[in-house]
Each structure stands twice: as C-alpha cells, then as structure tokens.
Design a protein around this motif. Structure first.
Motif, PDB file in Angstrom:
ATOM      1  N   GLU A  73      24.470  37.842  82.956  1.00  0.00           N
ATOM      2  CA  GLU A  73      25.430  37.239  82.071  1.00  0.00           C
ATOM      3  C   GLU A  73      26.256  36.216  82.849  1.00  0.00           C
ATOM      4  OE1 GLU A  73      26.896  39.814  78.460  1.00  0.00           O
ATOM      5  OE2 GLU A  73      28.094  40.117  80.270  1.00  0.00           O
ATOM      6  N   PHE A 124      26.880  32.431  82.050  1.00  0.00           N
ATOM      7  CA  PHE A 124      28.249  31.975  81.805  1.00  0.00           C
ATOM      8  C   PHE A 124      28.592  30.765  82.675  1.00  0.00           C
ATOM      9  CE2 PHE A 124      32.964  32.501  82.365  1.00  0.00           C
ATOM     10  CZ  PHE A 124      33.274  32.050  81.091  1.00  0.00           C
ATOM     11  N   ALA A 146      27.173  27.822  80.860  1.00  0.00           N
ATOM     12  CA  ALA A 146      27.964  27.534  79.665  1.00  0.00           C
ATOM     13  C   ALA A 146      29.284  26.886  80.060  1.00  0.00           C
ATOM     14  CB  ALA A 146      28.216  28.817  78.880  1.00  0.00           C
ATOM     15  N   GLN A 147      29.909  27.427  81.105  1.00  0.00           N
ATOM     16  CA  GLN A 147      31.207  26.915  81.522  1.00  0.00           C
ATOM     17  C   GLN A 147      31.105  25.471  82.019  1.00  0.00           C
ATOM     18  OE1 GLN A 147      34.034  25.814  83.341  1.00  0.00           O
ATOM     19  NE2 GLN A 147      34.806  26.452  81.331  1.00  0.00           N
ATOM     20  N   ARG A 148      29.919  25.054  82.372  1.00  0.00           N
ATOM     21  CA  ARG A 148      29.738  23.660  82.777  1.00  0.00           C
ATOM     22  C   ARG A 148      29.173  22.818  81.630  1.00  0.00           C
ATOM     23  NH1 ARG A 148      32.902  25.716  85.818  1.00  0.00           N
ATOM     24  NH2 ARG A 148      32.499  26.084  88.029  1.00  0.00           N
ATOM     25  N   GLY A 149      29.233  23.380  80.415  1.00  0.00           N
ATOM     26  CA  GLY A 149      28.863  22.604  79.228  1.00  0.00           C
ATOM     27  C   GLY A 149      27.399  22.689  78.847  1.00  0.00           C
ATOM     28  N   ILE A 150      26.611  23.439  79.622  1.00  0.00           N
ATOM     29  CA  ILE A 150      25.163  23.451  79.405  1.00  0.00           C
ATOM     30  C   ILE A 150      24.787  24.506  78.364  1.00  0.00           C
ATOM     31  CG2 ILE A 150      22.931  23.830  80.522  1.00  0.00           C
ATOM     32  CD1 ILE A 150      24.399  22.898  83.173  1.00  0.00           C
ATOM     33  N   LYS A 207      38.888  34.070  82.323  1.00  0.00           N
ATOM     34  CA  LYS A 207      37.571  34.190  81.704  1.00  0.00           C
ATOM     35  C   LYS A 207      37.658  34.263  80.185  1.00  0.00           C
ATOM     36  CE  LYS A 207      35.989  37.104  85.185  1.00  0.00           C
ATOM     37  NZ  LYS A 207      35.051  38.112  85.690  1.00  0.00           N
ATOM     38  N   ALA A 250      37.940  30.815  78.996  1.00  0.00           N
ATOM     39  CA  ALA A 250      36.679  30.077  79.099  1.00  0.00           C
ATOM     40  C   ALA A 250      35.595  30.659  78.193  1.00  0.00           C
ATOM     41  CB  ALA A 250      36.204  30.059  80.546  1.00  0.00           C
ATOM     42  N   GLY A 251      35.837  31.867  77.656  1.00  0.00           N
ATOM     43  CA  GLY A 251      34.891  32.424  76.679  1.00  0.00           C
ATOM     44  C   GLY A 251      33.817  33.322  77.256  1.00  0.00           C
ATOM     45  N   HIS A 252      34.108  34.051  78.315  1.00  0.00           N
ATOM     46  CA  HIS A 252      33.113  34.972  78.877  1.00  0.00           C
ATOM     47  C   HIS A 252      32.755  36.042  77.844  1.00  0.00           C
ATOM     48  CE1 HIS A 252      31.101  37.858  81.420  1.00  0.00           C
ATOM     49  NE2 HIS A 252      31.107  36.988  82.413  1.00  0.00           N
ATOM     50  N   PRO A 253      31.449  36.262  77.604  1.00  0.00           N
ATOM     51  CA  PRO A 253      31.023  37.158  76.525  1.00  0.00           C
ATOM     52  C   PRO A 253      31.373  38.629  76.727  1.00  0.00           C
ATOM     53  CG  PRO A 253      29.119  36.409  77.804  1.00  0.00           C
ATOM     54  CD  PRO A 253      30.305  35.622  78.272  1.00  0.00           C
ATOM     55  N   SER A 254      31.719  39.045  77.946  1.00  0.00           N
ATOM     56  CA  SER A 254      32.038  40.466  78.144  1.00  0.00           C
ATOM     57  C   SER A 254      33.390  40.865  77.569  1.00  0.00           C
ATOM     58  CB  SER A 254      32.085  40.796  79.638  1.00  0.00           C
ATOM     59  OG  SER A 254      30.847  40.611  80.218  1.00  0.00           O
ATOM     60  N   PRO A 310      31.554  29.002  74.423  1.00  0.00           N
ATOM     61  CA  PRO A 310      31.957  28.633  75.785  1.00  0.00           C
ATOM     62  C   PRO A 310      31.536  27.220  76.198  1.00  0.00           C
ATOM     63  CG  PRO A 310      30.679  30.692  75.777  1.00  0.00           C
ATOM     64  CD  PRO A 310      30.887  30.309  74.372  1.00  0.00           C
ATOM     65  N   GLU A 311      30.303  26.811  75.844  1.00  0.00           N
ATOM     66  CA  GLU A 311      29.868  25.481  76.310  1.00  0.00           C
ATOM     67  C   GLU A 311      30.665  24.370  75.643  1.00  0.00           C
ATOM     68  OE1 GLU A 311      27.963  27.763  74.944  1.00  0.00           O
ATOM     69  OE2 GLU A 311      26.553  26.949  73.469  1.00  0.00           O
ATOM     70  N   ALA A 342      33.935  23.929  77.422  1.00  0.00           N
ATOM     71  CA  ALA A 342      33.756  23.106  78.621  1.00  0.00           C
ATOM     72  C   ALA A 342      33.697  21.635  78.231  1.00  0.00           C
ATOM     73  CB  ALA A 342      32.476  23.516  79.343  1.00  0.00           C
ATOM     74  N   LEU A 398      36.709  26.062  84.572  1.00  0.00           N
ATOM     75  CA  LEU A 398      37.090  27.235  85.347  1.00  0.00           C
ATOM     76  C   LEU A 398      36.357  27.224  86.684  1.00  0.00           C
ATOM     77  CD1 LEU A 398      38.305  30.060  85.815  1.00  0.00           C
ATOM     78  CD2 LEU A 398      36.480  31.014  84.393  1.00  0.00           C
ATOM     79  N   PHE A 423      35.372  29.480  89.562  1.00  0.00           N
ATOM     80  CA  PHE A 423      35.264  30.936  89.581  1.00  0.00           C
ATOM     81  C   PHE A 423      35.794  31.549  90.868  1.00  0.00           C
ATOM     82  CE2 PHE A 423      32.072  29.578  86.539  1.00  0.00           C
ATOM     83  CZ  PHE A 423      32.266  30.473  85.499  1.00  0.00           C
ATOM     84  N   VAL A 470      28.614  32.447  91.191  1.00  0.00           N
ATOM     85  CA  VAL A 470      27.300  33.120  91.260  1.00  0.00           C
ATOM     86  C   VAL A 470      26.259  32.201  91.885  1.00  0.00           C
ATOM     87  CG1 VAL A 470      27.587  34.706  89.335  1.00  0.00           C
ATOM     88  CG2 VAL A 470      26.720  32.404  88.908  1.00  0.00           C
TER      89      VAL A 470
END
Ligand SMILES: Nc1ncnc2c1ncn2[C@@H]1O[C@H](COP(=O)(O)OP(=O)(O)OP(=O)(O)O)[C@@H](O)[C@H]1O
Ligand SMILES: [Mg+2]
Lengths: 478, 250
Positions: free
Chosen positions: A425, A429, A432-436, B47, B50-54, B74-75, B78, B84, B86, B90
């Motif tokens: 996830e 995320f 998504a957070q970068r608009g993709i 988060k 920014a719309g984190h699904p959790s 979320p997209e 952005a 955001l 992080f 990741v």
C-alpha cells in the motif's frame, strides 16, 4: 488487501473464445491403436511409429511425478482426445491456403497469417490443435539454407535430420510427461540453422488449443549448427472451458560449436476461473543441449496463464566455455499454481550459467521457483549466478523457492540471491502522492520488478509482454 | 489567502482513534512547524491530509484552496498542489528514479495544462533542480530509494518537491537522518523553494532545523490534538522544558 491491485490481476481472459469449425478427431483415450491411428493420419514412416510405441510402452511403466508442489485431481488419460484437426469447409486450392475461419481466429488473436501483415520480420508457424496451419516466410528462409516448418513436414522432407536429433536431448524415458509426449506428439515446429548462418529474422510458433477435451502435445526441435544463431519466440492461448486440458509439450534445442539459440516464450493459456475451475495443465519439458564449445542457449519466459504450470527449461552445458541462461517471469492469480524454474547442468570446463527468476503471486495462488545447479567433477572453473525474487500481492497467496545446488568441483563459483517483497500500500501511496494514477503505478512497479527479464526479450516480444500487461490493466480502475 | 483549513479533524486506523479533533489554518507564504511526542499523531495528520488509504476520516472537514479535500482521491490532491515528503520513504526496486520523477512531473504538468517533457528535456530540468539538494546525478539512474541511505532518501524527497512545485508541502521529519552538512544544504534548498504563493509545514523534533527554516507558527500535538500554538519562541521553550507542562494543560 489493495483492491486496485486485485482488480488489475483479475482482468478477464481475452482469448477465451472458441472457433466454430468442424473438427476431425481421433476418439478419446490412449492405447496402441490410437497411436497407430495418429501415425497413420500423419502418414509417418515406420521408424517414427516405432519411436512412439516404444515411448508409450515406457510411459505405461512410469508414475505421475509427485515431487512438484502442485495439486490436482488425478488426470484420467483415457478421457483425453489425443488428436484434433480442423476440417476445412471447402476444398482449398493449395497446401498453403488457410481456411478463412482459421484466418479470422488468428487475426482476432493478433496473429495475422498474411506475411505482409505479420510483425515485421518475424516468420510464424501457426498451430491449431494438432496441426500446423501455415508457416510464413518459409521460402525466403530456405534461400539461406534455413529450414523452418512444422515437425510433420520435417519428418516427410528431412527424415534423416529429425531421426538424428529427435529425443536426443529429452529422451522418452526422461519423465512421465516427456514419455507421454513422445508417444502421442502431434505437431510442433522444426528449425534447422545450418553452419555459419545467422537467422535473418526471428522465428516463432503460435499455439492455439481449440477443441474441448483435447490435449496438446507439441514437440519442437531446434538445431543450430556450428556458428549459427537464431532467436525463436513461442506464444500460446486457449479458449475458456470448464474442464481442465492437458498440454504436455517437449522442446529440444541443440547448439553446436559457437552456436547461439535464444528461446522466448509468452505463455498465456487459459488459467481457469477465480475458483480454479477449468484451465490448462501446462506440463512441459524444455531442455537445451550446449553440445559445442562456446555455444550458448538462453531461455526467456513470461508465464501468465495455465491453471498449473510445471516447467523447467534447462541447459546441459557440455561444450567447454558454453553458456546457459534462464530469465523468467511467472504471474499467478486466483487458484493458479506454478512450479517452475530451471536446471543448469555444468559438464564442461569453464561453463557459465545465469538464472533470474521473478515470481508474482496474487489471489490464492501458489508460485514456486524450483532450481537445480549441478556442477559435475570435470567442470573446472564453472560459474553460476542465480537470483530469485518473489512479489506478493495480497495476503492469501504463496511464494516458495526451492533452490538446490550440487557442486562436485571445488573450483566452481556459485552465487545465489533471493528476495521477497510486497507491492505494498505504501508503494502505491507514494505514486498517488506524486500525482500518478493507479494503473500507471502498478504497471511501473510490475515492469520494474520484471525489468531484468524483459530486457532479454526480443523487441517484438517485449512489446507483446508489455501489451499483455497493458491488456490486463485496461479498465481496471473504475 | 487561506490555503488549508482543518476543522475538528478526527481520524482512526483499524478502529483505533488517532486524531481527536485537529484544528489548523495555513495561509500562503507561511511556514508552520508541528512538534510533539512520538506517537502524538503528527505523521497520521500528514497522511490523512494526503489521503493514505489505511486511515479513515471519522469527523471534521478540511478545505484546501476552499475545496473539500476529502472529495479528491490521493492523486488528485497531489495534482492540486498538496505534497508530502515522507518520514519513511519507500523503496521501489527496478523502477528507475529518473523515470519515476519524469512520470510524476509530467502527470502534474499535464494536470496544470502544461506540456510534458520528453526524456532529454526532462534530463536537463532534473539536473538543474537536483542542485537544490546538491545530490549526485548518479542517484537518478538508480531505482527509487533502493539502497539509498536514510539521508539520501530525504534529499530525494526534497528533489521531488523541487520538481513538482507544490502549493503546500508537508515535510515529515525531513531533518531526521541528515548529517549536519546535509541538514544545512537541504534547509537552504527548502528556503529557496519558498514563495508567497506556497506554504510549508515541517514536522520535526529538533530546533536545529528551525534555525535554518524559521517558522511563523509552531504547533504542539499531543494525543491527536493540537494543544498549543505559538511563534518560533515556543520551539525554544520546548527545547528547554520538554512537553510535560503542556500535557498537564491538555
Ligand atoms: N497503521 C497503523 N496501525 C496501528 N496503529 C497506528 C497506525 N498508524 C499509526 N498508528 C498509531 O497512531 C499513533 C500516532 O502515530 P504517528 O505515526 O502519527 O505518530 P507521530 O506523531 O508521527 O510519531 P513520531 O514522532 O514517532 O513520528 C501511534 O500510537 C501509532 O502507533
Ligand atoms: Mg511521525
């Protein structure tokens, strides 16, 4: 569970239609008279019938292999149709003419049969159920001495070559399904690249199972003589049936001194539905023999279909300095099971092998890598590098690796790396957070994961593999 | 101009309520710092925005540029300019950093009605922007964050900020993991991206970042709420007194 990921891998199978064509079949079941009937239909010479019968007798003494981590109800080999051949609606004018119904089928599958329309510069042998429909560019290849035709035709036209090599890499006694194939194989492709010849175009075979209840037992034989090289592509699809169908193929490759064979597969057989009903049992023996010094055999496979895949494209590295490669992507979803990998047997000195395996499992599927690297006592200076990566999508799937290494020469260098990851996830995320958007994100993550394999596909097939991903992506986000 | 209005925001994860009524207002041109004990909900707030699904929003509302933020996936958030950085970036093995950056850049550009850049044009741009964080361009050819050190990941986050030119950038502990020189470089980079049209929220535990990027407001979070807001001197006071005196109040 990330719903988008699940939707993406749940894309419906696009090749599940059936061609309505009259089919001539040999009654289901297997015994010596069925084998004689197949052989007679194909007008085969005595020695080939003998080869079949000997294989059949051998098969009767063998057991269904049980070591693979796959489970299925016992297969009733008497319920399978071993020969099915489309009957043309009208009398065709020439051997090369193709029934319009079949032409339409292959066009729908994206395999146009007109040479002009075929992917630029790729010769195709097209196999429908048990017979070869057509082979394109045959005469152009013949000009440089390359033989590319169906195996049946090769048996008629070049019996000595076939006799010399058939079963030389995968003998009937090799395993249960190889023995079965040797008894009942119906069609396949034959390629012979003579000494010093670089095949000017990619060769390919497209396999299509159409008849319900029939099995497909193709047999492919590729020979590259001294200094010859060829790139060969294999694609396959089947309709959606509720019953399981058996596909037990044998592929044999022979590379003489300095010869190079590159064999690429995109396997998209029908995989069964989400509950595991129907789908192809893909039990295949593929092996290459690097007979000559500095010869090279390279397997690249993208396995996305089949209810069960049981397949270990392997290399016997006999010639000094010969090279074996295995690059694999296996994607499983729902109830699919894949037990796939490779064997690299180092016999000669300074032989080298590379294994890169990428398993992607989703749904409740089971995805296993099984590999054997064997360094024999004479293989001084042998080297192997193996890398096995698994990616999990969701919670209910499984990924396993069973690497086995047997080293009997202390100068050998064997390296193994493995990893397991999740499309998490959090990765989604980040995108998504970068608009993709989700589709692009998944495709980028999966393509990235598979990159080390895709880069070994010939361009035409890399496009094909990406298209397959694209197809699966289409409409996955509501 | 009001950029972000958070009113009574409540959110939970796996049924556990974490944010318990957050109020926050941010105007364009401002820099805010959010501080607070470990586990007080700072990353959760970031988060959720920014719309984190959790995370499930269970109450309150958030307006971004006057628009209901929770209406947007979320997209889209952005694309309208919410960024955001992080706390724990990741890794995405196999996906080249430059391809990822270009896809992100082009997506955002397209949504702003601007032209996409082809790989060569983008390469020029990214090599220009990378100077903001003084990062070695070799990082562009590697997989996204894979094998990056903690500090390298943080610089890569700020590179993304520099490329995407957000209206509101939330930097979640961008300073942690940076060595002393890197902290200065990244802070200068962030300062160079400040303008009267955008705003920055820094989540941090340390005054030293705030020496470089001086905040207009400092907020303290505790147990899912903002319990105190002050100016930059509040951070100095926290450094001296810790959080206990505030917790008693809350
Ligand atoms: N996915 C989750 N599952 C369970 N608990 C969670 C989850 N995410 C956050 N929490 C809990 O919510 C609380 C707030 O976490 P959060 O990450 O927002 O804290 P923080 O203020 O950012 O802390 P830090 O300063 O350590 O980064 C913590 O108690 C944390 O354990
Ligand atoms: Mg945090």
């Amino acid at each position: 569970m990330n719903t988008t990921l699940q939707q993406w891998v749940d894309q419906p199978y696009r090749h599940g239609f059936v061609t309505d064509i009259e089919t001539e079949i040999v009654p289901k079941g297997l015994n010596e008279s069925v084998i004689r009937m197949i052989s007679a239909k194909k007008d085969e010479p005595e020695w080939l019938l003998d080869f079949r019968l000997a294989s059949y007798r051998r098969w009767l003494t063998m057991e269904v292999p049980s070591w693979a981590k796959v489970s299925h109800p016992p297969i009733d080999f008497q319920e399978i149709i071993y020969f099915a051949q489309p009957k043309p609606k009208k009398q065709l004018d020439s051997m090369d003419e193709v029934d319009p119904e079949l032409r339409k089928t292959f066009e729908k599958l994206g395999v146009p049969l007109h040479e002009q329309k075929v992917m630029a510069g790729v010769a195709v042998d097209v196999i429908f159920d048990s017979v070869s429909v057509t082979t394109t560019y045959k005469s152009k290849l013949a000009e440089v001495g390359i033989i590319f035709c169906s195996l049946s035709e090769a048996v008629r036209e070049y019996p000595e070559l076939v006799k010399q090599y058939l079963g030389s890499v995968v003998p009937a006694s090799d395993n249960f399904y190889a023995a079965l194939n040797s008894a009942v194989f119906t069609e396949g492709s034959f390629c012979f690249i003579p000494k010093g010849t670089k095949c000017p175009m990619d060769l390919s075979t497209y396999f299509r199972i159409n008849t319900e209840g029939s099995g497909q037992f193709e047999r492919t034989l590729i020979i590259a003589e001294e200094g010859a090289s060829v790139s060969y592509l294999e694609g396959c699809t089947a309709p959606r049936f509720d019953t399981n169908q058996l596909h037990a193929a044998v592929v044999e490759l022979v590379a003489l001194d300095y010869a190079e064979i590159k064999y690429s597969t995109v396997q998209n057989w029908y995989a069964g539905d989400e509950n595991g009903v129907g789908g192809i049992y893909n039990f295949v023996t593929k092996r290459g023999m690097c007979r000559g010094v500095h010869s090279k055999i390279s397997w690249t496979q993208v396995e996305t279909g089949s209810a069960i895949t049981w397949k270990y494209p392997s290399c016997i590295l006999l010639g000094e300095g010969s090279v074996g490669e295995f690059y694999s992507v296996a994607l499983t979803n729902h109830r699919q099971q894949a037990d796939t990998g490779t064997k690299m047997v180092h016999v000669g000195r300074h032989t080298k092998s590379t294994i890169v395996s990428k398993g992607i499992s989703a749904g409740r599927s089971d995805n296993g890598y099984r590999g054997l690297v064997k360094i024999l006592p004479h293989a001084t200076g042998a080297r192997n590098y193996s890398q096995c990566d698994s990616m999990l999508i969701g919670e209910a799937c499984r990924a396993n690796t069973y690497p086995t290494v047997e080293v009997r020469n202390e100068t050998a260098i064997v390296e193994h790396e493995a990893s397991t990851s999740k499309i998490g996830e959090d990765q989604m995320f980040l995108f998504a957070q970068r608009g993709i958007g989700q589709e692009e994100a998944i495709s980028m993550i999966i393509n990235g994961f598979c990159r080390d394999v895709f880069m070994h596909l010939p361009l035409e097939f890399a496009v094909e593999a990406t298209k397959l991903l694209g197809l699966k992506l289409e409409g996955s986000v509501g | 101009m009001k950029l972000l209005e958070v009113k009574g925001l409540k959110a939970s994860v796996e049924g556990i309520s974490i944010l318990r009524g957050v109020d926050l207002e941010i105007n364009a041109g401002e820099v805010h710092a959010i501080m607070g004990l470990n586990g007080s909900g700072k990353s959760t707030l970031s988060k959720v925005l920014a719309g984190h699904p959790s995370y499930q929003v269970t109450g309150g509302e958030v307006l971004f540029n006057g628009q209901d933020l929770f209406e947007l996936p979320p997209e889209e958030r952005a694309r309208v300019g919410l960024f955001l950085a992080f706390q724990y970036p990741v890794e995405v093995p196999g996906v080249s950093n430059s391809a990822f950056l270009r896809l992100a850049y082009n997506t955002i550009q397209t949504s702003r009605g601007k032209d996409e850049l082809d790989p060569l044009e983008f390469d020029d741009l990214v090599r220009e922007r990378i100077k903001v964080v003084e990062m070695d361009p070799a990082f562009l050819d590697r997989s996204v964050n894979e094998g990056f050190s903690g500090g390298e990941k943080k610089r890569n986050e700020i590179l993304q900020m520099a490329l995407l030119d957000p209206k509101l950038a939330i930097l979640d502990e961008t300073d942690s993991g940076l060595d002393i020189d890197a902290l200065r470089i990244v802070a200068n980079g962030v300062n160079s991206l400040r303008s009267e049209h955008n705003a920055i929220v820094m989540v941090t535990h340390y005054q030293r970042l705030l020496n470089y990027i001086v905040p207009d407001f400092v907020h303290v979070m505790d147990a899912g709420r903002i319990v105190k807001t002050g100016d930059k001197t509040l951070a100095l006071e926290l450094e001296e007194r810790g959080y206990d005196w505030l917790r008693a109040v809350a």
